[in-house]
Design a protein around this motif. Structure first.
Motif, short mmCIF file in Angstrom:
data_model
loop_
_atom_site.label_atom_id
_atom_site.label_comp_id
_atom_site.label_asym_id
_atom_site.label_seq_id
_atom_site.Cartn_x
_atom_site.Cartn_y
_atom_site.Cartn_z
N UNK A 79 105.99 -0.26 67.76
CA UNK A 79 106.27 -1.45 66.97
C UNK A 79 106.42 -1.04 65.51
N UNK A 80 106.98 -1.91 64.69
CA UNK A 80 107.17 -1.58 63.27
C UNK A 80 105.85 -1.35 62.55
N UNK A 81 104.75 -1.93 63.05
CA UNK A 81 103.45 -1.74 62.40
C UNK A 81 102.81 -0.41 62.76
N UNK A 82 103.46 0.39 63.63
CA UNK A 82 102.97 1.72 63.98
C UNK A 82 102.21 1.80 65.28
N UNK A 83 101.82 0.68 65.84
CA UNK A 83 101.09 0.65 67.10
C UNK A 83 102.08 0.89 68.24
N UNK A 84 101.65 1.65 69.23
CA UNK A 84 102.48 1.97 70.39
C UNK A 84 101.94 1.20 71.59
N UNK A 85 102.84 0.55 72.33
CA UNK A 85 102.44 -0.27 73.47
C UNK A 85 103.38 -0.01 74.64
N UNK A 86 102.94 -0.37 75.86
CA UNK A 86 103.87 -0.29 76.99
C UNK A 86 105.12 -1.13 76.69
N UNK A 87 106.25 -0.71 77.23
CA UNK A 87 107.52 -1.38 76.95
C UNK A 87 107.51 -2.87 77.24
N UNK A 88 106.87 -3.28 78.33
CA UNK A 88 106.86 -4.70 78.66
C UNK A 88 106.10 -5.52 77.62
N UNK A 89 105.08 -4.93 77.00
CA UNK A 89 104.33 -5.63 75.95
C UNK A 89 105.21 -5.80 74.72
N UNK A 90 105.93 -4.75 74.36
CA UNK A 90 106.84 -4.83 73.20
C UNK A 90 107.87 -5.92 73.40
N UNK A 91 108.42 -6.02 74.59
CA UNK A 91 109.42 -7.05 74.87
C UNK A 91 108.81 -8.45 74.79
N UNK A 92 107.59 -8.59 75.28
CA UNK A 92 106.94 -9.91 75.26
C UNK A 92 106.60 -10.38 73.85
N UNK A 97 111.19 -3.00 67.85
CA UNK A 97 110.48 -1.80 68.29
C UNK A 97 111.49 -0.71 68.60
N UNK A 98 110.98 0.51 68.68
CA UNK A 98 111.81 1.66 69.04
C UNK A 98 111.15 2.38 70.21
N UNK A 99 111.95 3.11 70.93
CA UNK A 99 111.42 3.90 72.05
C UNK A 99 110.48 4.97 71.50
N UNK A 100 109.40 5.22 72.21
CA UNK A 100 108.41 6.21 71.78
C UNK A 100 108.25 7.26 72.86
N UNK A 101 108.31 8.50 72.46
CA UNK A 101 108.10 9.61 73.40
C UNK A 101 106.86 10.38 72.98
N UNK A 102 105.96 10.53 73.91
CA UNK A 102 104.73 11.28 73.65
C UNK A 102 105.00 12.78 73.73
N UNK A 103 104.12 13.56 73.12
CA UNK A 103 104.19 15.01 73.28
C UNK A 103 103.88 15.34 74.74
N UNK A 104 104.18 16.56 75.12
CA UNK A 104 103.92 17.01 76.49
C UNK A 104 102.44 16.90 76.83
N UNK A 105 101.61 17.17 75.85
CA UNK A 105 100.16 17.10 76.03
C UNK A 105 99.58 16.28 74.88
#
Length: 111
Positions: A79-92, A97-105
């Motif tokens: 989200x624009x505020x920096x918090x990362x959420x599951x995609x369905x939460x962002x849509x709700x 929001x932008x897509x977020x990719x985590x590091x491998x670990x």
């Protein structure tokens, strides 16, 4: 658009605003339902009681840490505020929001 859910996520962001990083291997989990319950927002507390928001941390927190496979975070959004959420939460929320990719670990930090 769920204004109550957006309010909960904005409060999570406000609480951790000095700790939020753009991208980081270290992160903190905040239970959305638990935060909503503290705020007295019962409908969000019940619906999201098993859903966590991710707060990417600028630096590791003191306390216990656990390594997590980054593939756990498939279809997450920042989200624009920096918090990362599951995609369905962002849509709700209806928030930008932008897509977020985590590091491998990833490293889950506990306080």
């Amino acid at each position: 658009m769920n204004d109550a859910l957006s309010r909960v996520l904005n409060i999570i962001a406000e609480t951790h605003k000095t700790d939020i990083a753009e991208n980081s291997r270290n992160y903190l989990e905040v239970n959305i339902g638990g935060q909503a319950q503290k705020l007295g927002i019962a409908d969000v507390a019940g619906e999201y009681r098993n859903v966590n928001a991710v707060v990417p941390l600028k630096r590791p927190a003191s306390g216990m840490k656990v390594r997590i496979d980054g593939r756990t975070f498939v279809n997450y959004a920042r989200l624009q505020n920096g918090v990362v959420v599951p995609g369905f939460v962002a849509l709700e929320t209806g928030q930008p929001h932008t897509r977020w990719s985590a590091d491998e670990s990833m490293i889950l930090n506990f306080n």
